[in-house]
Design an enzyme around this catalytic site. Structure first.
Site, PDB file in Angstrom:
ATOM      1  N   PRO A   1       3.742  -3.030   1.403  1.00  0.00           N
ATOM      2  CG  PRO A   1       2.874  -1.969  -0.500  1.00  0.00           C
ATOM      3  CD  PRO A   1       3.301  -3.298   0.037  1.00  0.00           C
ATOM      4  CD  GLU A   2      -0.610  -4.275   6.612  1.00  0.00           C
ATOM      5  OE1 GLU A   2      -1.315  -3.660   7.428  1.00  0.00           O
ATOM      6  OE2 GLU A   2      -0.444  -5.507   6.652  1.00  0.00           O
TER       7      GLU A   2
ATOM      8  CE  LYS B   1      -3.491  -1.368   2.603  1.00  0.00           C
ATOM      9  NZ  LYS B   1      -4.216  -2.590   2.211  1.00  0.00           N
TER      10      LYS B   1
ATOM     11  NE  ARG C   1      -3.811 -10.634   0.161  1.00  0.00           N
ATOM     12  CZ  ARG C   1      -3.428  -9.404   0.448  1.00  0.00           C
ATOM     13  NH1 ARG C   1      -4.244  -8.406   0.247  1.00  0.00           N
ATOM     14  NH2 ARG C   1      -2.230  -9.178   0.937  1.00  0.00           N
TER      15      ARG C   1
END
Length: 313
Positions: free
Chosen positions: A2-3, A52, A301
């Site tokens: 999910p973005e 989000k 990330r």
DNA sequence: AGCTCATGGCGAG
DNA sequence: TCGCCCTGAGCTG
């Protein structure tokens, strides 16, 4: 998964399937059971996305009875959620322009890295041990698993959440100046700032990598050294790209002139779908200059960029 | 069957 | 900066 584009799409789908209808709400897993039983059989008012985050508004006591019955006719013969009409999806930002409802109760959902909200066939429940929340009518059923947050909250908490978020490129009420002020006075890198939900809400690892690539900005560029013009271009690009993501249900960022059709190269074939320039393309040739795409771990990330197209300045 | 990784984000140190 | 939360897809074997 999910973005922001995924969350906004889900909000539109939930609206289309459930708004104005009585919905059965349950938590087979039990971890949201108390709240679920409180909402079970009440009327779903609306779903709204903030970056989000997803906020479901039930407001069971504030929905007039005539609205409920009218809604049943309105939705008669409606298609299943995954095929929501495009006009409906694109109109979402206008439906919710301004501040959120002030009544409640609301369900605040944050999927996080591994959470999933999916449409399933109404009827028998499978995998109950991980099923946090299930919303169901005769026609539609949605399941939530593995969320980072799923909580019953009031209007103050919704307002508090929204206050912590930067402007969301997918919302009509977004103010890019607010983001610019943060960017401009920060010595942190653009790679870091774009992932910070307090700066711009809804941008994730893919849009970060792709928008920096498209604007030829090196990820290590400090926010304080970015020009106002460069920020305007980043924002405008997000405002162009992210609604397309909502519409198509996938992230495509490659310009027509660099597309497989235009260049004769093979289209990307992996489970993540969309045509992108650098995301998850480490070691492969840059679609524009041919240099190997770079990757490094940054703030836990993976960060992708092209060292030739995105020069340090 | 087991291992790794994922389009996040939090709190402890 | 690290560990941790939570699930499941995609590998390896």
């Amino acid at each position: 998964m999910p973005e922001g584009h995924v969350i906004h799409r889900l909000a539109a789908e939930l609206d289309h399937a459930f708004a104005g209808r009585r919905v059965s709400v349950s938590s087979p897993q039990g971890r949201f059971a108390e709240a679920s039983s409180l909402l079970d059989g009440t009327v779903f008012r609306t779903a709204e996305a903030f970056g989000k985050h997803l906020v479901l508004d039930f407001s069971p006591l504030t929905v007039p009875e005539e609205f409920v019955s009218a809604a049943s006719e309105r939705h008669e013969g409606s298609p299943t959620p995954p095929t929501v009409p495009e006009e409906f999806v694109s109109a979402a930002s206008e439906r919710h322009e301004g501040s959120p409802a002030t009544s409640g109760p609301f369900v605040h959902i944050h999927l996080g890295l591994i959470g999933k909200l999916r449409w399933v066939k109404p009827g028998a429940v499978e995998g109950a041990s991980t099923l946090r929340l299930r919303l169901e009518t005769k026609e539609h059923a949605a399941e939530l698993r593995g969320p980072q947050a799923c909580a019953l909250v009031g209007p103050e908490e919704v307002a508090g959440l929204v206050a912590t978020l930067g402007p969301d490129p997918l919302r009509a009420d977004a103010d890019p100046d607010r983001a610019w002020r943060r960017v401009h006075r920060s010595d942190r890198t653009m790679a870091s700032l774009l992932m910070d939900q307090r700066v711009a809400a809804g941008v994730g690892n893919i849009y970060r990598a792709e928008v920096l690539y498209r604007q030829r900005i090196h990820p290590d560029t400090p926010g304080s050294s970015l020009s106002r013009r460069a920020w305007n271009r980043i924002w405008a690009d997000l405002v162009e790209l992210m609604p397309q993501g909502v519409m198509h249900g996938r992230i495509d960022t490659v310009r027509p002139e660099d597309s497989p059709e235009a260049t004769g190269r093979d289209p990307r074939v992996d489970r993540h779908g969309g045509e992108v320039y650098v995301y998850r393309r480490a070691g492969q040739p840059c679609l524009v200059c041919g240099r190997e795409v770079s990757m490094r771990l940054f703030e836990a990330r993976n960060l992708y960029w092209c060292a030739r197209c995105q020069r340090r300045r």
